[in-house]
Design a protein around this motif. Sequence first.
Motif, PDB file in Angstrom:
ATOM      1  N   UNK A  70       0.814  -1.222   0.159  1.00  0.00           N
ATOM      2  CA  UNK A  70       0.023  -0.019  -0.048  1.00  0.00           C
ATOM      3  C   UNK A  70       0.791   1.199  -0.004  1.00  0.00           C
ATOM      4  N   UNK A  71       0.353   2.141  -0.693  1.00  0.00           N
ATOM      5  CA  UNK A  71       1.260   3.647  -0.695  1.00  0.00           C
ATOM      6  C   UNK A  71       0.052   4.606  -0.865  1.00  0.00           C
ATOM      7  N   UNK A  72       0.625   5.914  -0.617  1.00  0.00           N
ATOM      8  CA  UNK A  72      -0.174   7.095  -1.094  1.00  0.00           C
ATOM      9  C   UNK A  72       0.580   8.145  -1.311  1.00  0.00           C
ATOM     10  N   UNK A  73       0.117   9.141  -2.265  1.00  0.00           N
ATOM     11  CA  UNK A  73       0.580  10.263  -2.695  1.00  0.00           C
ATOM     12  C   UNK A  73      -0.093  11.322  -2.166  1.00  0.00           C
ATOM     13  N   UNK A  74      -0.053  12.091  -1.243  1.00  0.00           N
ATOM     14  CA  UNK A  74      -0.954  13.075  -0.718  1.00  0.00           C
ATOM     15  C   UNK A  74      -1.033  14.320  -1.730  1.00  0.00           C
ATOM     16  N   UNK A  75       0.017  14.609  -2.563  1.00  0.00           N
ATOM     17  CA  UNK A  75       0.162  15.525  -3.485  1.00  0.00           C
ATOM     18  C   UNK A  75      -0.697  15.293  -4.681  1.00  0.00           C
ATOM     19  N   UNK A  76      -1.058  14.340  -4.759  1.00  0.00           N
ATOM     20  CA  UNK A  76      -2.013  13.695  -5.769  1.00  0.00           C
ATOM     21  C   UNK A  76      -3.447  13.290  -5.205  1.00  0.00           C
ATOM     22  N   UNK A  77      -3.590  13.236  -4.041  1.00  0.00           N
ATOM     23  CA  UNK A  77      -4.688  12.715  -3.341  1.00  0.00           C
ATOM     24  C   UNK A  77      -5.073  11.512  -3.898  1.00  0.00           C
ATOM     25  N   UNK A  78      -3.989  10.430  -3.945  1.00  0.00           N
ATOM     26  CA  UNK A  78      -4.358   9.134  -4.540  1.00  0.00           C
ATOM     27  C   UNK A  78      -3.754   8.316  -3.651  1.00  0.00           C
ATOM     28  N   UNK A  79      -4.312   7.005  -3.481  1.00  0.00           N
ATOM     29  CA  UNK A  79      -3.995   5.853  -2.742  1.00  0.00           C
ATOM     30  C   UNK A  79      -3.734   4.641  -3.736  1.00  0.00           C
ATOM     31  N   UNK A  80      -2.770   3.887  -3.568  1.00  0.00           N
ATOM     32  CA  UNK A  80      -2.446   2.737  -4.283  1.00  0.00           C
ATOM     33  C   UNK A  80      -2.358   1.565  -3.611  1.00  0.00           C
ATOM     34  N   UNK A  81      -2.648   0.400  -4.091  1.00  0.00           N
ATOM     35  CA  UNK A  81      -2.402  -0.948  -3.723  1.00  0.00           C
ATOM     36  C   UNK A  81      -1.755  -2.025  -4.821  1.00  0.00           C
ATOM     37  N   UNK A  82      -0.543  -2.046  -4.573  1.00  0.00           N
ATOM     38  CA  UNK A  82       0.229  -3.026  -5.630  1.00  0.00           C
ATOM     39  C   UNK A  82      -0.063  -4.512  -5.053  1.00  0.00           C
ATOM     40  N   UNK A  83      -0.695  -5.294  -5.955  1.00  0.00           N
ATOM     41  CA  UNK A  83      -0.923  -6.645  -5.702  1.00  0.00           C
ATOM     42  C   UNK A  83      -0.262  -7.545  -6.692  1.00  0.00           C
ATOM     43  N   UNK A  84       0.833  -8.432  -5.924  1.00  0.00           N
ATOM     44  CA  UNK A  84       1.422  -9.357  -6.612  1.00  0.00           C
ATOM     45  C   UNK A  84       1.211 -10.818  -6.404  1.00  0.00           C
ATOM     46  N   UNK A  85       1.545 -11.739  -7.037  1.00  0.00           N
ATOM     47  CA  UNK A  85       1.192 -13.113  -6.930  1.00  0.00           C
ATOM     48  C   UNK A  85      -0.191 -13.332  -6.441  1.00  0.00           C
ATOM     49  N   UNK A  86      -0.980 -12.884  -7.370  1.00  0.00           N
ATOM     50  CA  UNK A  86      -2.541 -12.733  -6.999  1.00  0.00           C
ATOM     51  C   UNK A  86      -2.856 -14.309  -6.913  1.00  0.00           C
ATOM     52  N   UNK A  87      -4.044 -14.744  -6.114  1.00  0.00           N
ATOM     53  CA  UNK A  87      -4.467 -15.960  -6.177  1.00  0.00           C
ATOM     54  C   UNK A  87      -6.091 -15.991  -6.081  1.00  0.00           C
ATOM     55  N   UNK A  88      -6.411 -17.176  -6.454  1.00  0.00           N
ATOM     56  CA  UNK A  88      -8.094 -16.977  -6.601  1.00  0.00           C
ATOM     57  C   UNK A  88      -8.809 -16.426  -5.507  1.00  0.00           C
TER      58      UNK A  88
END
Length: 116
Positions: A70-88
């Motif tokens: 998880x990460x956020x960029x407060x200058x862009x008012x944006x939240x992120x979620x990088x998801x790797x090795x996804x499973x069903x």
Amino acid sequence: QMQMVESGGALVQPGGSVRLSCSASTSFFSTDWMNWVRQAPGKGLECVSSIDIEGGSTYYVASVKGRFAISRDNTKNTLYLEMNDLRPVGTAVYYCVKGRGAFALWGQGTQVIVPT
């Protein structure tokens, strides 16, 4: 009232990756913890990850530790979620949520599908 819009949901093969984004309409975004909450088909809500206002403190549910970021960029008012090795079991609607409890603000959700 601030609005949040998630994007990035997709059909992803097992083992694949996807990056979710949540864009907020105002800088009110930067005044609280942010969370990613998911709801799998037929299941309840589960807080997958959280991040503090400055991005220095994070939380992950045990089942995604080491695979999600998880990460956020407060200058862009944006939240992120990088998801790797996804499973069903990762198949769910993912919501970004500002704060917690009765005053929490929710986005409309974005769907991630990981087929078996």
